[in-house]
Write a protein that holds these residues in place. Structure first.
Motif, PDB file in Angstrom:
ATOM      1  N   VAL A 131      36.141  42.489  37.189  1.00 54.35           N
ATOM      2  CA  VAL A 131      36.410  41.379  36.321  1.00 54.35           C
ATOM      3  C   VAL A 131      37.827  41.059  36.395  1.00 54.35           C
ATOM      4  O   VAL A 131      38.544  42.058  35.562  1.00 54.35           O
ATOM      5  CB  VAL A 131      35.755  41.312  35.092  1.00 54.35           C
ATOM      6  CG1 VAL A 131      35.849  40.047  34.442  1.00 54.35           C
ATOM      7  CG2 VAL A 131      34.189  41.704  35.203  1.00 54.35           C
ATOM      8  N   ILE A 132      38.263  40.066  37.021  1.00 54.89           N
ATOM      9  CA  ILE A 132      39.698  39.740  36.945  1.00 54.89           C
ATOM     10  C   ILE A 132      39.946  38.681  35.840  1.00 54.89           C
ATOM     11  O   ILE A 132      39.407  37.674  35.760  1.00 54.89           O
ATOM     12  CB  ILE A 132      40.161  39.113  38.273  1.00 54.89           C
ATOM     13  CG1 ILE A 132      39.908  40.009  39.413  1.00 54.89           C
ATOM     14  CG2 ILE A 132      41.639  39.084  38.217  1.00 54.89           C
ATOM     15  CD1 ILE A 132      40.124  39.750  40.787  1.00 54.89           C
ATOM     16  N   GLY A 133      40.877  39.223  34.864  1.00 59.55           N
ATOM     17  CA  GLY A 133      41.104  38.113  33.695  1.00 59.55           C
ATOM     18  C   GLY A 133      42.544  37.651  34.068  1.00 59.55           C
ATOM     19  O   GLY A 133      43.627  38.445  34.221  1.00 59.55           O
ATOM     20  N   VAL A 134      42.799  36.511  34.057  1.00 60.72           N
ATOM     21  CA  VAL A 134      43.912  35.801  33.748  1.00 60.72           C
ATOM     22  C   VAL A 134      43.999  34.773  32.570  1.00 60.72           C
ATOM     23  O   VAL A 134      43.405  33.820  32.223  1.00 60.72           O
ATOM     24  CB  VAL A 134      44.429  34.715  35.044  1.00 60.72           C
ATOM     25  CG1 VAL A 134      45.701  34.306  34.750  1.00 60.72           C
ATOM     26  CG2 VAL A 134      43.869  35.741  36.252  1.00 60.72           C
ATOM     27  N   GLY A 135      44.803  35.446  31.245  1.00 63.07           N
ATOM     28  CA  GLY A 135      44.871  34.650  30.236  1.00 63.07           C
ATOM     29  C   GLY A 135      43.608  34.847  29.448  1.00 63.07           C
ATOM     30  O   GLY A 135      42.701  35.640  29.559  1.00 63.07           O
ATOM     31  N   SER A 136      43.010  33.508  29.036  1.00 68.09           N
ATOM     32  CA  SER A 136      41.733  33.302  28.593  1.00 68.09           C
ATOM     33  C   SER A 136      40.665  33.059  29.585  1.00 68.09           C
ATOM     34  O   SER A 136      39.286  33.095  29.175  1.00 68.09           O
ATOM     35  CB  SER A 136      41.756  32.277  27.751  1.00 68.09           C
ATOM     36  OG  SER A 136      42.004  30.667  28.580  1.00 68.09           O
ATOM     37  N   SER A 138      38.345  34.254  32.998  1.00 65.97           N
ATOM     38  CA  SER A 138      38.051  35.717  33.855  1.00 65.97           C
ATOM     39  C   SER A 138      36.967  35.147  35.255  1.00 65.97           C
ATOM     40  O   SER A 138      36.643  34.183  35.308  1.00 65.97           O
ATOM     41  CB  SER A 138      37.274  36.622  32.962  1.00 65.97           C
ATOM     42  OG  SER A 138      35.815  35.729  32.434  1.00 65.97           O
ATOM     43  N   TYR A 139      37.211  35.885  36.139  1.00 65.77           N
ATOM     44  CA  TYR A 139      36.639  35.767  37.246  1.00 65.77           C
ATOM     45  C   TYR A 139      35.953  37.163  37.750  1.00 65.77           C
ATOM     46  O   TYR A 139      36.497  38.185  38.056  1.00 65.77           O
ATOM     47  CB  TYR A 139      37.455  35.309  38.432  1.00 65.77           C
ATOM     48  CG  TYR A 139      38.323  34.052  38.028  1.00 65.77           C
ATOM     49  CD1 TYR A 139      37.977  32.669  38.051  1.00 65.77           C
ATOM     50  CD2 TYR A 139      39.558  34.426  37.548  1.00 65.77           C
ATOM     51  CE1 TYR A 139      38.850  31.615  37.412  1.00 65.77           C
ATOM     52  CE2 TYR A 139      40.244  33.236  36.912  1.00 65.77           C
ATOM     53  CZ  TYR A 139      39.826  31.898  36.840  1.00 65.77           C
ATOM     54  OH  TYR A 139      40.541  31.117  36.607  1.00 65.77           O
TER      55      TYR A 139
END
Length: 471
Positions: A131-136, A138-139
């Protein structure tokens, strides 16, 4: 003519080739002339339609450039930066003339993080959810069995590139690391990796040396741009700032030079764009006149050296006449501006031949005395402005399924039919020539036999007369 050779009948003395040629011409010349005339007229019409479509395409292309939203052509104000290595600036009609002092402390940055180290890029990776999170946001990347560090990199680039996330592998002295980058700038947009795969987990808010597994950010956390405008502090999550100064868009390109903690400001100047507006208006006039002159040439009636009238390929063509009326009608329509509603207010008037003339003196009065510069953009490029109305007027004619394309398709069919008629006529000429030549050759042979028989009979009677005289 096919099948005819110059010859004289041996038995009759008749010029068979000339007789056959005359008879064939009498039978086919009217049809041949008709096909030739229709082919010439049809070819001229095809050429004229092609030239008209080319002129319309050139005009709409020119209008498209003037209506480009990314580089507006009718801005009332022009903004310049004294140092574009620090800040580039563009203005809109909402700008206010003046100067601004801008100092950039730092640019907005994005996050870049690295995983723990692996022995090599081909090391096996456990299956599970990454799970890749960028700020708020997630992908999730679902890693299958048999994956390696390299295949995970490739999967991330394939699936998450659209979300601004990219991956690569950096081989350092301590081994191979998966490095993730994001295009999202601004504080709080740090990358994190969670999920089922412990070996790929990353806390992007800490450096690699701060995290126990050796994973973390590479250079620093994502941060906002920091700058001052006339001494007032401004922050931005991106390096493109459009809400700090009314009517101005700032593109931050680098940090200002600094000394002792003081940043050297860059001067930004906003001034009336009268020269630029004049150039854009003149470009519109020139493009319109080029179109009008092209149509005028195609529809003109001229005289040759003998004083005979020569018609243009589209003279009296109803489609072209309708197009011309629709285009000219746009110029006469009243715009939706508050004070600027017609081209004549800018010194643009229609001449007797349908072209436009541009009075630069009257344009200067409109800019300097009447202050109409801020309304020019609306007149030309607003919704239902002149350029959009021009496009609406031309599209029914020049679109891929427009009336001119339909006309061209019909003319092509006529050209094909005329070509087939020409081939059929040539076959008839050849067939008729062969048949008539054969008939006259037979006639000539029969006349030769009859002449030989006559000569034989004459010789018999002459012999009998001579015998009677001698007896």
């Amino acid at each position: 003519m096919a099948g005819i050779t110059s010859s004289v009948g041996l038995g009759s003395g008749l010029e068979i080739s000339k007789i056959v040629e005359t008879l064939v011409n009498a039978d086919t010349s009217a049809k041949n002339a008709q096909i030739t005339r229709q082919t010439a007229n049809n070819s001229a019409m095809i050429s004229g339609i092609g030239a008209l479509r080319s002129a319309l395409t050139a005009f709409t292309t020119a209008m498209g450039k003037l209506n480009d939203k990314t580089t507006p052509s009718f801005n009332a104000y022009a903004a310049t930066s004294a140092n574009e290595n620090v800040v580039k600036v563009t203005s809109s009609n909402k700008a206010v003339a003046g100067t601004y002092s801008i100092a950039v402390e730092n640019l907005a940055t994005s996050s870049k993080v690295a995983s723990q180290s692996f022995a090599s890029s081909t090391d096996a990776i456990d299956a599970g959810d990454m799970v890749i999170g960028v700020g708020s946001k997630s992908y999730t990347v679902k890693v299958g069995s048999g994956a390696t560090l390299e295949s995970v990199r490739d999967q991330i680039n394939k699936e998450q590139g659209i979300n601004g996330i990219s991956a690569n592998i950096v081989n350092g002295k301590d081994g191979a690391r998966l490095v993730l980058s994001s295009s999202a700038t601004g504080a709080g947009n740090d990358i994190s990796v969670t999920g089922d795969i412990d070996a790929l987990k990353i806390d992007g808010t800490k450096s690699m040396s701060e995290n126990a597994n050796g994973a973390g950010y590479v250079e620093g956390q994502a941060k906002d741009a920091k700058l001052t405008i006339d001494g007032l502090a401004v922050t931005s999550a991106t390096n493109k700032i459009s809400d700090a100064v009314s009517g101005l868009t700032l593109d931050l390109t680098g940090a200002s030079a600094s000394s002792g903690g003081t940043f050297t400001p860059t001067k930004v100047t906003v001034a009336a764009n009268n020269d630029g507006l004049k150039t854009s208006v003149q470009s519109f006039v020139d493009a319109y006149n080029t179109l009008q002159k092209a149509i005028g040439t195609l529809t003109a009636v001229t005289e040759d050296a003998d004083g005979n009238k020569v018609l243009g390929s589209l003279t009296n063509d109803p489609t072209t006449r309708s197009l011309l009326n629709d285009v000219r009608k746009v110029l006469a329509e009243v715009g939706a501006g508050d004070r600027l509603t017609s081209l004549s207010q800018l010194g643009i008037n229609t001449t007797k031949d349908g072209t436009l003339e541009f009075n630069s003196v009257k344009f200067g009065v409109a800019m300097n005395d009447k202050k109409l510069g801020a309304e020019i953009q609306q007149l030309f490029t607003a919704d239902n402005g002149i350029i959009e109305r021009m496009k609406k007027a031309i599209d029914p004619y020049n679109a891929t399924d427009g009336s001119l394309a339909t006309r061209k398709s019909g003319l092509d069919k006529i050209a094909k039919n005329l070509s087939e008629q020409k081939l059929a006529l040539e076959r008839r000429i050849e067939s008729l020539t062969t048949a008539l030549t054969k008939q006259y050759a037979t006639l000539d042979a029969n006349l030769g036999k009859m002449k030989a028989q006559a000569n034989q009979i004459t010789s018999i009677f002459e012999a009998l007369n001579a015998q009677a005289k001698n007896s």
